[in-house]
Write an enzyme that holds these catalytic residues in place. Structure first.
Site, short mmCIF file in Angstrom:
data_model
loop_
_atom_site.label_atom_id
_atom_site.label_comp_id
_atom_site.label_asym_id
_atom_site.label_seq_id
_atom_site.Cartn_x
_atom_site.Cartn_y
_atom_site.Cartn_z
N CYS A 25 -4.66 7.97 9.62
CA CYS A 25 -4.92 7.44 10.96
C CYS A 25 -4.51 8.45 12.03
CB CYS A 25 -4.11 6.16 11.17
SG CYS A 25 -4.93 4.72 10.48
N ARG A 27 -8.83 -0.14 4.90
CA ARG A 27 -8.00 0.87 4.22
C ARG A 27 -6.66 0.29 3.81
NH1 ARG A 27 -6.87 5.70 7.74
NH2 ARG A 27 -5.23 5.62 6.20
N ARG A 44 1.12 14.55 13.12
CA ARG A 44 1.85 14.18 11.90
C ARG A 44 2.21 15.45 11.15
NH1 ARG A 44 -0.87 8.58 9.75
NH2 ARG A 44 1.21 8.22 8.94
N LYS A 79 0.83 -1.22 0.00
CA LYS A 79 0.00 0.00 0.00
C LYS A 79 0.86 1.27 0.00
CE LYS A 79 -1.68 1.74 4.00
NZ LYS A 79 -1.69 3.13 4.38
N ASN A 80 1.82 1.33 0.91
CA ASN A 80 2.56 2.57 1.08
C ASN A 80 3.45 2.89 -0.12
OD1 ASN A 80 1.33 2.98 3.51
ND2 ASN A 80 3.06 2.29 4.76
N ASP A 127 4.44 0.36 12.36
CA ASP A 127 3.17 -0.22 11.88
C ASP A 127 2.95 -1.65 12.36
OD1 ASP A 127 4.07 1.90 9.86
OD2 ASP A 127 1.96 1.62 9.35
#
Ligand code: UD1
Length: 432
Positions: free
Chosen positions: A117, A397, A122, A22-23, A305
């Site tokens: 999230c 997600r 952030r 995903k990232n 994560d």
């Protein structure tokens, strides 16, 4: 509202195939619009965050063709708006990559300030530092990041902290800047390397990705390319830990074992058996696992994560474990939910002190964020009785077909609407 219902106590057995990262996909999709030629990207995970980013680039005029579930063709030649103010875009963190890609290509970008999230503050200051070093002016106005440059020129940037997002974003813009850019204290994560490899396949000139100094020679334009995204190290790690949590035996396929070394090391340390093959790892556990200390760090350290999954696994391991979160200060929200299931964890500032209990018991719990939610599913697999995990949209997600992949490994789990009492009763009867 959709929820997962899990009946715990069954070891996961068999094979699971890991999806694209995903990232990395988020950075690569943003990069894909930097050429006017068509780009074909394979191994794109079919998950909510990716759908949102694809819709966002479509909204500003890019052509997006989904060839099949995991392959997409993107053509950015008809981009007509440099303003990304699509409501959903606020929900994903990585919408900020569109600032780097649009600024690089068009010298102008206006992108709604990102969400993602809620795992701690952030900040965006290092991204701004990167863009400004290339000659851009950046303002935050009316909830959007506005970046503009008459001309982008290569620059020398020493990041104050190691940020994946700021490294990728500055790299995107610098590809089409005039002259050489040097990024120091750059992030070394696998997806930084994957985005750099993709940009290079489009004609960019990036060297050193994967080390803490990245050198980028600007090129006048980028061209079309075909590229396949690397496997998702976090999904792989989650299934490795799920295998361990359930006392199972699982072959996790389509992975790059090197990217999983921090997880493998911790699993071995607490007594799991881990075998590495060329593109798969097998995790086997029989008997209760031991305790350890874990500190989250930038790559190649233990990934933040995977911290919730690690803590969850340690909640039923022997003895006292300590997990320290060094990247995001708010990443222990799932701990209250684990406590509801009988875990004995005390959080003090950025440290969780875990006294391993004999067992967890099923309860109704709430996914507080993406990885915390995945950890609660692992808790459900370990717990006695039924666990209901609410707010599964967070988990969706970032995990493709999560409950399906778990089911294929033998887990008793369904995704069901909380109002659908008939389906819930049927499932509970079936697995009781
Ligand atoms: C990315 C990942 C996320 C992962 C994180 C750390 C994506 C889409 N998300 O998030 O899953 O948990 O890396 O591996 O790839 N920071 C600043 N200023 C900035 C930017 C960051 O101070 O301008 C700080 C953050 O507060 C944090 C640390 O740097 O403490 C790391 O953040 P960063 O690497 O930027 O995380 P993301 O790129 O947002």
């Amino acid at each position: 509202m959709e929820q997962y219902i899990i009946k715990g106590g069954k070891p996961l057995m068999g094979e699971v195939t890991i999806s694209g990262y995903k990232n990395a996909a988020l950075g690569i999709i943003a990069a894909a619009i930097m050429t006017d030629e068509t780009v074909k990207i394979e191994n794109v995970p079919k998950i909510k965050d990716i759908d949102i980013l694809l819709q966002a680039i479509e909204k500003i005029g890019a052509k997006v063709d989904r060839i099949n579930r995991n392959t997409v063709k993107i053509n950015g030649s008809k981009i007509s708006s440099l303003k990304v103010d699509f409501d959903f875009v606020r929900k994903i963190r990585a919408s900020y990559y569109l600032v780097g890609s649009l600024l690089g290509k068009y010298k102008n970008a206006q992108v709604a300030f990102p969400g993602g999230c809620n795992i701690g503050s952030r900040p965006f200051d290092q991204h701004i530092k990167g863009f400004e070093a290339l000659g851009a002016k950046v303002k935050i106005e009316h909830g959007s990041i506005c970046a503009h440059a008459d001309e982008l020129k290569g620059g020398h940037i020493y990041f104050d902290c190691t940020s994946v997002g700021a490294t990728i974003n500055t790299m995107l813009a610098a590809c089409l800047a005039d002259g050489q850019t040097i990024l120091e204290n750059a992030a070394k994560e696998p997806h930084v390397v994957d985005v750099a490899n993709f940009l290079n396949s489009m004609g960019a000139n990036i060297k050193g990705a994967g080390t803490d100094i990245i050198r980028i020679k600007g090129v006048p334009k980028l061209h079309g390319s075909e590229y396949s995204i690397i496997p998702d190290q976090i999904e792989a790690g989650t299934f490795m830990f799920a295998a361990a949590a359930s006392q199972g035996d699982v072959l996790v396929k389509n992975v790059i074992p090197k990217h999983l070394e921090a997880f493998t090391a911790k699993l071995l340390e607490i007594g799991a058996e881990v075998q590495e093959f060329d593109d798969s790892v097998r995790v086997r556990v029989s008997g209760r696992l031991g305790n350890t200390h874990v500190k989250t760090l930038v790559y190649p350290g233990f990934l933040t994560d995977m911290q919730p999954q690690m803590t969850t696994l340690l909640s039923v391991s022997k003895g006292t474990s300590i997990v320290t979160e060094n990247i995001f200060e708010n990443r222990f929200k799932y701990v209250d939910e684990l406590t509801r299931m009988g875990a004995n964890i005390k959080v003090e500032s950025n440290t969780a002190i875990i006294e391993g209990v004999d067992k967890l018991t099923g309860a109704i719990v709430n996914a507080p964020d993406l990885r915390g939610g995945a950890a609660l599913v692992l808790a459900g697999l370990m717990a006695e009785g039924f666990t209901t995990v609410e707010n599964v949209e967070y988990i969706e997600r970032g995990y493709e077909n999560f409950e399906y992949k778990m089911q294929q490994l033998g887990a008793d789990i369904i995704k069901v609407d909380s109002e659908d009492t008939k389906a819930i009763r049927k499932f509970k009867l079936k697995v009781s």
